[in-house]
Design an enzyme around this catalytic site. Structure first.
Site, PDB file in Angstrom:
ATOM      1  N   GLU A  39     138.559  -8.277  29.959  1.00 17.02           N
ATOM      2  CA  GLU A  39     137.366  -8.981  29.523  1.00 17.02           C
ATOM      3  C   GLU A  39     136.180  -8.037  29.711  1.00 17.02           C
ATOM      4  OE1 GLU A  39     137.188 -13.247  30.896  1.00 17.02           O
ATOM      5  OE2 GLU A  39     138.883 -12.549  32.105  1.00 17.02           O
ATOM      6  N   ARG A 270     149.889  -8.318  41.433  1.00 13.69           N
ATOM      7  CA  ARG A 270     148.687  -7.517  41.261  1.00 13.69           C
ATOM      8  C   ARG A 270     148.538  -6.565  42.437  1.00 13.69           C
ATOM      9  NH1 ARG A 270     143.727 -11.487  41.304  1.00 13.69           N
ATOM     10  NH2 ARG A 270     142.687  -9.534  40.807  1.00 13.69           N
ATOM     11  N   LYS A 280     135.770  -9.350  41.148  1.00 12.36           N
ATOM     12  CA  LYS A 280     134.669  -8.940  40.283  1.00 12.36           C
ATOM     13  C   LYS A 280     133.346  -9.502  40.790  1.00 12.36           C
ATOM     14  CE  LYS A 280     135.885  -8.503  36.091  1.00 12.36           C
ATOM     15  NZ  LYS A 280     136.314  -8.774  34.698  1.00 12.36           N
TER      16      LYS A 280
END
Length: 547
Positions: A39, A270, A280
């Site tokens: 994104e 992850r 983030k």
């Protein structure tokens, strides 16, 4: 040997490779297509590097392709700055990347057409509840959800409302489009998830053309299907979303909007590192709060930060291969990443001498004004890299911790009466410290020059590096430690107050003219690269004596 067999022989097997090889063997797919779908609402971090290298690596191994595709479905948080930075980061990591990027916004028209199909087929409806009402009726893990009072609107009424939403006739929050699945499903993600919402926001690519935008969980499987992705590789937090991914593509395939075979979503663990926060939101807080210089601060776990610090794509690839691909989350010690970067830099970085904590050394029996150029190897283990000339003179800079007035018994460097070799040069005997100037005084043995027959007669245990005071290049050097003191940080309260230290150093004169992407080992100190008029330490040596 088959293509799959060659790939398997070249790389350690894991459950994703096994799945791909089974699909190729069964004929389910004839080629491999993967994608990396960031994104554009922030800078990529080291966790993204694992996904990038995995997706492009699999495509490369099996003779397939990998797409960089931006999931730009939320115009309020997306900027061209992030798009440009992500493209640059992928190009840095992946040699075969051609710079071409795809976008979710490329498919907005098709996504909307799919939405109208779902409405007409009775598989989606417009819900006019408030977000709070939708949340209250969603249920919990132990309590089923409650149907919306608008769930049984007719397809015609839903289609009319959807078109009004698209035409901009309703404010944000007035309506959403929801898939019509099962409000009693044990998987909350199947309880009529929202697939479109109203946002009167300008999109960085489509401008003001749209005022309704698809949700990521709706857009993502459609993008995969349009691009004919064979294996959609995600991290484990998307595992619960896989049933909706499959439900949506099956319904669209039944309507003839997408082709079979459908993409398969596969989840892997992850990357989680000690001493690092990869959230983030936390990274934005670090930048906006002024706790770091910016997104490219060398202490940041961003790829722009890692690149500025001197990490190499090869080191990151080595790291990704070493930690492998797992099905369960685990935390990797940050030292494993440092080891991989260090190993690669050891292979490619020329050696140089630099004094970071300078102390003057004066050779009293060296004639005033005399200079000598010594030939020094660029890499002791790589003779084919050649040699360079380093100036040697009466006054030198040495490291402050290479001299002691009152040394311990196991101290083998300079002290009154002690002898050491000046690296690549002569053996000197220390006379002590000059009380007036603070400089260390010594005398040298003329027949002790390294590489000459006389040098063999001198057996000393200490060997220290130096730079000529007259010729040295002055530079600011920044020594970085981990940004967070805690191995498992939870907030910015865990920041390491000593994560950077700046010293005024003296370097070999040739370092005054190096390029921005050059990397060097400063002997005994670690690996360094130029940065904004000075140097930054990428990673220390395993047993560095300094800093």
């Amino acid at each position: 040997m088959s293509r799959a067999a060659r790939a398997h022989a070249a790389s350690p097997s894991n459950f994703i490779r096994q799945r791909i090889e089974a699909d190729l063997a069964s004929g389910r797919c004839r080629t491999v297509r993967t994608r990396f779908p960031p994104e554009p609402n922030g800078y990529l971090h080291i966790g993204h590097a694992k996904s990038i290298l995995l997706n492009w690596g699999l495509a490369r191994e099996y003779g397939g392709t990998c797409n960089l595709r931006f999931d730009d479905t939320n115009p309020e948080t997306e900027e061209q700055e992030y798009v440009d930075a992500i493209i640059e980061a992928v190009a840095w990591l992946v040699p075969e990347f051609d710079g071409r990027a795809l976008y979710a916004s490329d498919y907005f028209d098709f996504m909307y057409r799919c939405a109208e199909y779902l409405v007409e087929a009775g598989l989606a409806y417009v819900d006019s509840q408030t977000p709070e009402e939708i949340r209250a009726r969603r249920g919990t893990l132990t309590r089923p959800g409650e149907p919306s009072p608008y769930r049984e609107r007719s397809p015609a009424e839903n289609l009319a409302l959807l078109r009004e939403m698209k035409a901009g006739r309703h404010p944000e929050g007035a309506h959403v489009l929801r898939a019509k699945i099962d409000m009693a499903s044990p998987n909350i993600n199947l309880r009529d998830p929202v697939i479109y919402r109203i946002k009167h926001a300008r999109h960085h690519r489509t401008g003001d053309r749209w005022c309704i935008y698809p949700m990521y969980t709706y857009a993502h499987p459609i993008e995969d299907a349009v691009e004919r992705i064979t294996h959609s590789i995600c991290t484990l937090e998307f595992e619960d979303q896989r049933p909706f991914y499959d439900w949506l593509l099956e319904r669209l395939a039944e309507g003839g909007l997408v082709e079979r075979p459908l993409p398969q979503q596969i989840e892997f663990a992850r990357l989680q590192l000690t001493h690092v926060l990869l959230s983030k939101r936390k990274l934005i807080e670090l930048v906006e709060g002024g706790f770091v210089e910016g997104w490219d601060d060398p202490r940041m776990p961003t790829l722009v930060g890692a690149r500025r610090r001197g990490y190499t794509p090869e080191g990151l690839r080595r790291f990704a291969e070493r930690i492998g691909v797992a099905k369960e989350n685990s935390v990797i010690d940050y030292g494993v990443l440092e080891d991989c970067v260090r190993e690669h830099l050891n292979e490619v970085a020329p050696r140089r001498m630099a004094v970071l904590e300078p102390l003057k050394l004066v050779i009293e029996n060296w004639p005033e004004g005399r200079e000598e150029l010594l030939e020094v190897p660029n890499h002791p283990q790589k003779p084919d890299w050649g040699r360079r000339k380093v100036p040697f003179a009466r006054e030198l800079w040495i490291e402050r911790d290479d001299y002691r007035d009152d040394p311990a018994p196991d101290y083998f460097r300079l002290a009154p009466g002690a002898e050491v070799r000046l690296r690549y040069a002569y053996v000197v005997k220390c006379l002590g410290r000059d009380p007036a100037s603070g400089a260390v005084r010594c005398v040298y043995y003329e027949d002790s020059k390294s590489g000459t027959p006389g040098a063999d007669r001198y057996r000393v245990r200490g060997n220290i590096h130096w730079v000529s005071a007259r010729h040295a290049h002055a530079a600011e050097v920044r020594l970085y430690d981990k940004l967070f003191a805690s191995p498992h940080p939870e907030s910015l309260a865990d920041l390491n107050p000593d994560s950077v230290r700046t010293v005024s150093a003296w370097l070999e004169p040739c370092l005054a003219a190096c390029g921005a992407d050059d990397r060097f080992q400063f002997e005994r100190h670690g690996y360094f690269k130029p940065d904004r008029g000075g140097f930054v330490r990428t990673v220390a040596l395993r047993e560095s004596r300094s800093a």
